[in-house]
Design a protein around this motif. Structure first.
Motif, short mmCIF file in Angstrom:
data_model
loop_
_atom_site.label_atom_id
_atom_site.label_comp_id
_atom_site.label_asym_id
_atom_site.label_seq_id
_atom_site.Cartn_x
_atom_site.Cartn_y
_atom_site.Cartn_z
N PRO A 1 -8.96 8.32 17.05
CA PRO A 1 -7.48 8.55 16.90
C PRO A 1 -7.09 8.96 18.24
O PRO A 1 -7.45 9.49 19.09
CB PRO A 1 -7.49 9.73 15.77
N THR A 2 -5.73 8.41 18.24
CA THR A 2 -4.96 8.71 19.59
C THR A 2 -4.45 10.11 19.39
O THR A 2 -4.55 10.76 18.49
CB THR A 2 -3.93 7.75 19.77
N LEU B 1 -1.31 10.36 16.97
CA LEU B 1 -1.65 9.80 15.62
C LEU B 1 -1.02 10.66 14.52
O LEU B 1 -0.39 10.21 13.69
CB LEU B 1 -3.15 9.40 15.55
N SER B 2 -1.54 11.86 14.51
CA SER B 2 -1.15 12.87 13.37
C SER B 2 0.54 12.70 13.50
O SER B 2 1.15 12.91 12.50
CB SER B 2 -1.48 14.35 13.90
N VAL C 1 -11.79 6.11 12.13
CA VAL C 1 -10.57 7.05 12.45
C VAL C 1 -10.40 8.05 11.47
O VAL C 1 -10.16 9.17 11.80
CB VAL C 1 -9.16 6.23 12.50
N ALA D 1 -10.43 11.94 12.32
CA ALA D 1 -9.26 12.52 12.26
C ALA D 1 -9.15 13.53 11.10
O ALA D 1 -8.10 14.19 10.99
CB ALA D 1 -8.15 11.73 12.30
N GLN D 2 -10.35 13.77 10.29
CA GLN D 2 -10.32 14.55 9.06
C GLN D 2 -9.90 15.81 9.35
O GLN D 2 -8.98 16.50 8.63
CB GLN D 2 -11.53 14.32 8.32
N SER E 1 -7.78 17.34 11.82
CA SER E 1 -6.62 17.15 12.14
C SER E 1 -5.82 17.15 11.22
O SER E 1 -4.65 17.53 11.38
CB SER E 1 -6.52 16.53 13.62
N LEU E 2 -6.08 16.47 10.13
CA LEU E 2 -5.03 16.04 9.23
C LEU E 2 -5.32 16.92 8.05
O LEU E 2 -4.81 16.84 6.79
CB LEU E 2 -5.45 14.73 8.81
N CYS F 1 -7.71 11.30 3.80
CA CYS F 1 -8.76 10.59 4.45
C CYS F 1 -9.89 10.02 3.66
O CYS F 1 -10.56 10.81 2.73
CB CYS F 1 -9.51 11.19 5.49
#
Length: 316
Positions: A254-255, A258-259, A279, A283-284, A286-287, A294
């Motif tokens: 993930p960039t 992205l979030s 991803v 990213a799990q 952070s999301l 996810c």
């Protein structure tokens, strides 16, 4: 032979065969020799080899079994029941090993067909694998590992070897064709519809196609958008198609932004937003707590989580 001579001979044998006398096994495992003998005679839990003079010698596998027995006893399993558990465990290990050998054999045949650029053999191998394995295994355990190895310069070609790029393209084109055909055959009315789109950035079409194929089920149909799809136009597409969920896919890290991009997107959507592929794994954290769910990267897990989410049983 005197006692010292016998001891030297046994020591030499143990060193050569990696076998251990009962007192050494007792020291290594904490199980006294009387108990070890009882496990052997009364329950048949371990079967050490014997020297010519009748002394017990234990292999590393025997020691591992003893530690496994201790583990089951600590969980409250009666010693009389441990034997059947060990047999089942050993059978599962053997089955797993046999499956791995079968998969490696298929992969080798596929690689050889690719090296020959033999389309007919590749089609035949695909049909044979498909007839004997679930789709998850066909792609996740057999064909895609060969594809990844060739993409990484492995599989017998070596880094930057001449012909590697052509071999990978040959397999990639073949698999894209076969997956596309199966996706077309699966285009039937389903009770739920999911829209699958790639995240902006590098994305191999084959990975996207395979994800679309493996996400679908008898209840869930998957509509696929091509690589290059602008993220900002997904709201318009979802407004027109009205899917039950939008799934964004990527196998890239993930960039940083992205979030924030996903949070802006989800505000304008009338359907839930989900993330799939590597991803999603990365990213799990952070999301967590965001409106974005996810699904993970492993196909069977993605499919299960998607069904749970659509049924309202999976939180974001």
């Amino acid at each position: 032979m005197n006692k010292q001579g016998r001891s030297s001979a046994v020591d030499a044998g143990l060193e050569h065969q990696e076998l251990f006398p009962i007192r050494e096994v007792s020291r290594l495992t904490g199980v006294n020799p009387v108990t070890l003998r009882a496990w052997e005679r009364r329950y048949g839990l371990i079967q050490p080899t014997r020297t010519a003079s009748g002394h017990r010698l234990y292999s590393q596998a025997d020691i591992d079994d003893i530690r496994s027995i201790l583990g089951w006893l600590e969980r409250g399993v009666a010693v009389s029941k441990v034997g059947s558990i060990l047999v089942r465990c050993q059978a599962q290990v053997q089955q797993s090993s046999d499956l791995m050998n079968v998969r490696l054999a298929w992969q080798q045949q596929i690689l050889e067909a690719v090296q020959r650029f033999d389309s007919a053999s590749l089609h035949r191998l695909f049909d044979q694998v498909l007839a004997g394995h679930p789709l998850d295994q066909v792609f996740g355990d057999i064909f895609m590992p060969v594809w990844h190895d060739l993409a990484a310069g492995q599989g017998g070609y070596g880094p930057r070897a001449f012909g590697q790029a052509s071999a990978w393209l040959f397999l990639d084109q073949f698999l894209r064709g076969r997956v596309f055909v199966r996706l077309q055959l699966a285009r039937m009315a389903r009770s739920r519809t999911v829209l699958l789109a790639p995240l902006p950035g590098p994305c191999h079409e084959l990975e996207l196609l395979v994800t679309a194929l493996l996400l679908g089920s008898d209840e869930v149909g998957v509509s696929l958008l091509a690589p290059g799809q602008p993220l900002q136009e997904l709201m318009l597409i979802c407004e027109r198609l009205k899917p039950d969920a939008l799934v964004l896919f990527s196998n890239q890290a993930p960039t940083v932004e992205l979030s924030k991009r996903l949070e802006r997107l989800v505000v304008g959507l009338e359907c839930p937003l989900l993330l799939a592929g590597e991803v999603a794994e990365l990213a799990q954290d952070s999301l967590a707590g965001s409106p974005v769910a996810c699904l993970g990267a492993e196909s069977s897990v993605m499919r299960q989580r998607l069904r749970q989410f659509l049924a309202g049983q999976l939180d974001t």
